[in-house]
Design a protein around this motif. Structure first.
Motif, PDB file in Angstrom:
ATOM      1  N   HIS A   1       0.820  -1.213   0.000  1.00  0.00           N
ATOM      2  CA  HIS A   1       0.000   0.000   0.000  1.00  0.00           C
ATOM      3  C   HIS A   1       0.858   1.269   0.000  1.00  0.00           C
ATOM      4  O   HIS A   1       0.336   2.360   0.210  1.00  0.00           O
ATOM      5  N   GLY A   2       2.167   1.112  -0.205  1.00  0.00           N
ATOM      6  CA  GLY A   2       3.040   2.273  -0.330  1.00  0.00           C
ATOM      7  C   GLY A   2       3.472   2.903   0.975  1.00  0.00           C
ATOM      8  O   GLY A   2       3.797   4.101   1.012  1.00  0.00           O
ATOM      9  N   LEU A   3       3.520   2.149   2.055  1.00  0.00           N
ATOM     10  CA  LEU A   3       3.951   2.688   3.343  1.00  0.00           C
ATOM     11  C   LEU A   3       5.345   3.299   3.241  1.00  0.00           C
ATOM     12  O   LEU A   3       6.240   2.736   2.618  1.00  0.00           O
ATOM     13  N   ASP A   4       5.530   4.447   3.876  1.00  0.00           N
ATOM     14  CA  ASP A   4       6.821   5.126   3.949  1.00  0.00           C
ATOM     15  C   ASP A   4       7.491   4.692   5.255  1.00  0.00           C
ATOM     16  O   ASP A   4       7.107   5.128   6.340  1.00  0.00           O
ATOM     17  N   LEU A   5       8.496   3.837   5.148  1.00  0.00           N
ATOM     18  CA  LEU A   5       9.188   3.306   6.317  1.00  0.00           C
ATOM     19  C   LEU A   5      10.690   3.399   6.111  1.00  0.00           C
ATOM     20  O   LEU A   5      11.209   2.922   5.096  1.00  0.00           O
ATOM     21  N   THR A   6      11.376   4.036   7.045  1.00  0.00           N
ATOM     22  CA  THR A   6      12.830   4.136   6.969  1.00  0.00           C
ATOM     23  C   THR A   6      13.443   3.633   8.282  1.00  0.00           C
ATOM     24  O   THR A   6      12.807   3.668   9.339  1.00  0.00           O
ATOM     25  N   ALA A   7      14.679   3.179   8.185  1.00  0.00           N
ATOM     26  CA  ALA A   7      15.406   2.718   9.372  1.00  0.00           C
ATOM     27  C   ALA A   7      16.827   3.227   9.325  1.00  0.00           C
ATOM     28  O   ALA A   7      17.479   3.191   8.276  1.00  0.00           O
ATOM     29  N   GLU A   8      17.316   3.720  10.452  1.00  0.00           N
ATOM     30  CA  GLU A   8      18.695   4.162  10.603  1.00  0.00           C
ATOM     31  C   GLU A   8      19.339   3.348  11.719  1.00  0.00           C
ATOM     32  O   GLU A   8      18.891   3.378  12.862  1.00  0.00           O
ATOM     33  N   PHE A   9      20.380   2.608  11.361  1.00  0.00           N
ATOM     34  CA  PHE A   9      21.140   1.825  12.332  1.00  0.00           C
ATOM     35  C   PHE A   9      22.564   2.386  12.391  1.00  0.00           C
ATOM     36  O   PHE A   9      23.174   2.630  11.351  1.00  0.00           O
ATOM     37  N   ASP A  10      23.095   2.556  13.586  1.00  0.00           N
ATOM     38  CA  ASP A  10      24.455   3.085  13.706  1.00  0.00           C
ATOM     39  C   ASP A  10      25.063   2.589  15.012  1.00  0.00           C
ATOM     40  O   ASP A  10      24.405   2.602  16.056  1.00  0.00           O
ATOM     41  N   TRP A  11      26.317   2.146  14.923  1.00  0.00           N
ATOM     42  CA  TRP A  11      27.029   1.622  16.084  1.00  0.00           C
ATOM     43  C   TRP A  11      28.018   2.628  16.658  1.00  0.00           C
ATOM     44  O   TRP A  11      28.802   2.288  17.538  1.00  0.00           O
ATOM     45  N   ARG A  12      27.982   3.859  16.194  1.00  0.00           N
ATOM     46  CA  ARG A  12      28.974   4.841  16.625  1.00  0.00           C
ATOM     47  C   ARG A  12      28.417   5.856  17.612  1.00  0.00           C
ATOM     48  O   ARG A  12      29.102   6.830  17.939  1.00  0.00           O
ATOM     49  N   GLN A  13      27.209   5.644  18.102  1.00  0.00           N
ATOM     50  CA  GLN A  13      26.589   6.626  18.989  1.00  0.00           C
ATOM     51  C   GLN A  13      27.123   6.493  20.415  1.00  0.00           C
ATOM     52  O   GLN A  13      27.094   5.418  21.006  1.00  0.00           O
ATOM     53  N   THR A  14      27.576   7.606  20.970  1.00  0.00           N
ATOM     54  CA  THR A  14      27.993   7.642  22.366  1.00  0.00           C
ATOM     55  C   THR A  14      26.944   8.428  23.157  1.00  0.00           C
ATOM     56  O   THR A  14      26.042   9.032  22.587  1.00  0.00           O
ATOM     57  N   GLY A  15      27.080   8.408  24.461  1.00  0.00           N
ATOM     58  CA  GLY A  15      26.080   9.097  25.281  1.00  0.00           C
ATOM     59  C   GLY A  15      24.780   8.324  25.318  1.00  0.00           C
ATOM     60  O   GLY A  15      24.765   7.092  25.352  1.00  0.00           O
ATOM     61  N   LYS A  16      23.670   9.039  25.305  1.00  0.00           N
ATOM     62  CA  LYS A  16      22.360   8.395  25.358  1.00  0.00           C
ATOM     63  C   LYS A  16      22.151   7.517  24.122  1.00  0.00           C
ATOM     64  O   LYS A  16      22.388   7.949  23.006  1.00  0.00           O
ATOM     65  N   GLN A  17      21.695   6.312  24.351  1.00  0.00           N
ATOM     66  CA  GLN A  17      21.466   5.372  23.254  1.00  0.00           C
ATOM     67  C   GLN A  17      20.049   5.560  22.691  1.00  0.00           C
ATOM     68  O   GLN A  17      19.130   5.961  23.425  1.00  0.00           O
ATOM     69  N   SER A  18      19.869   5.267  21.407  1.00  0.00           N
ATOM     70  CA  SER A  18      18.571   5.490  20.752  1.00  0.00           C
ATOM     71  C   SER A  18      18.017   4.178  20.224  1.00  0.00           C
ATOM     72  O   SER A  18      18.624   3.548  19.349  1.00  0.00           O
ATOM     73  N   TRP A  19      16.871   3.773  20.774  1.00  0.00           N
ATOM     74  CA  TRP A  19      16.182   2.566  20.301  1.00  0.00           C
ATOM     75  C   TRP A  19      14.710   2.916  20.163  1.00  0.00           C
ATOM     76  O   TRP A  19      13.886   2.560  21.024  1.00  0.00           O
TER      77      TRP A  19
END
Length: 308
Positions: A212-230
């Motif tokens: 149905h054309g859903l707009d879905l993106t994902a960003e994965f990164d292993w270089r983040q310091t400080g607060k982690q983002s999940w």
């Protein structure tokens, strides 16, 4: 019912942090043996190989595999061939084909095979699924960024071919997304960032859609310091949904709707006991299939060398 006599293979960080405490609290299991090249577990029989363990402890009924995915197929095949039920830490294998072969073997022998996705059992995941099932989803964005030095210090296997690199945590996000969305999605493009001295990516950007054309993106990164983002954020007809902290909290338009203490691995072992007692398997390969598709479609971008 008598407890299931369980053995664990691979006594490393994940086994000590999650598996052993969860097994100890579950009356459906009795840990009777362990096999590991380096680690041991107090109070039970310990062996250097799964072969020796299976030969010397015939009372084992089920085996929990906690080693890196590159080595999991051989151990799983040996356990199933010996008539043991098998629990596989995520990802269930290094390739889709080997896991499909294990599933066929388990079915042929009437054994239970469990491809475990611990993030699906995060406290707010089912609430997020129920919310998305009740509304229209306009778009979704996944941001899964963490510090590899904190979570995987000196673990060389994750940088080797088959170790998945940043998809080791990223597949946790994919396991949630494939569970909470009402329809299947597929990848249309991806960029994978490889350190020039590594065989697995340190970051990835992925675009998905559905029929149905859903707009879905994902960003994965292993270089983040400080607060982690999940975080998984969805724009819907009933407000903005934010599933944060790896699935621990659910908010709608900034209002906290669901939060409970984390019980992911205890829930995994509860589920494993259920399928063993029911004589069935639970093998969903959707998260691993998306990783394979990302490697198939992804454009490779080489970045600075990475050192622990």
């Amino acid at each position: 019912m008598s407890p299931i006599h369980l053995a664990i293979v691979g006594v490393g960080k994940i086994a000590r942090d999650q598996h052993l405490p969860s097994i100890a609290k579950n009356p459906d299991f009795k840990l009777v043996a362990a096999a590991s090249r380096h680690g041991t577990v107090d109070g039970i029989d310990n062996f250097k190989s799964i072969d020796e363990m299976l030969e010397k402890v015939p009372a084992i009924q089920a085996v929990s595999l906690c080693m890196p995915p590159q080595n999991r197929y051989e151990a799983a095949h040996k356990a199933l061939s010996a008539g043991k039920h098998v629990f596989m830490e995520k990802p269930p294998g290094a390739t889709l084909s080997e896991v499909a072969d294990l599933e066929a073997l388990a079915d042929a022998k009437g054994l239970s095979l469990f491809a475990s996705w611990h993030s699906r059992y995060a406290p707010a995941v089912e609430a997020a699924k129920a919310f998305l099932d009740s509304t229209i989803i306009r778009s979704m964005k996944v941001v899964w960024k963490e510090d590899v030095r904190h979570w995987h210090p000196n673990q060389e296997w994750i940088w080797q071919a088959g170790g998945l690199g940043v998809f080791d945590p990223g597949i946790n996000a994919l396991s949630i997304v494939t569970h909470i969305l009402p329809r299947p999605v597929f990848i249309t493009k991806a960029t994978l960032e490889f350190p020039e001295n590594r065989d697995a990516p340190i970051a990835a950007g992925i675009t998905f859609t559905d029929a149905h054309g859903l707009d879905l993106t994902a960003e994965f990164d292993w270089r983040q310091t400080g607060k982690q983002s999940w975080d998984i954020v969805a724009a819907t007809d009933d407000g903005e949904m934010v599933l944060s902290e790896g699935g621990a909290k659910l908010s709608i338009d900034g209002v906290l709707k669901h939060e409970e203490p984390e019980q992911e691995y205890p829930m995994l072992y509860k589920r494993f006991a259920e399928i063993v007692q029911a004589g069935k398997s639970d093998v969903d390969l959707a998260p691993l299939r998306h990783v394979a598709d990302a490697f198939m479609l992804g454009r490779r971008k080489f970045v600075d060398a990475f050192y622990d």
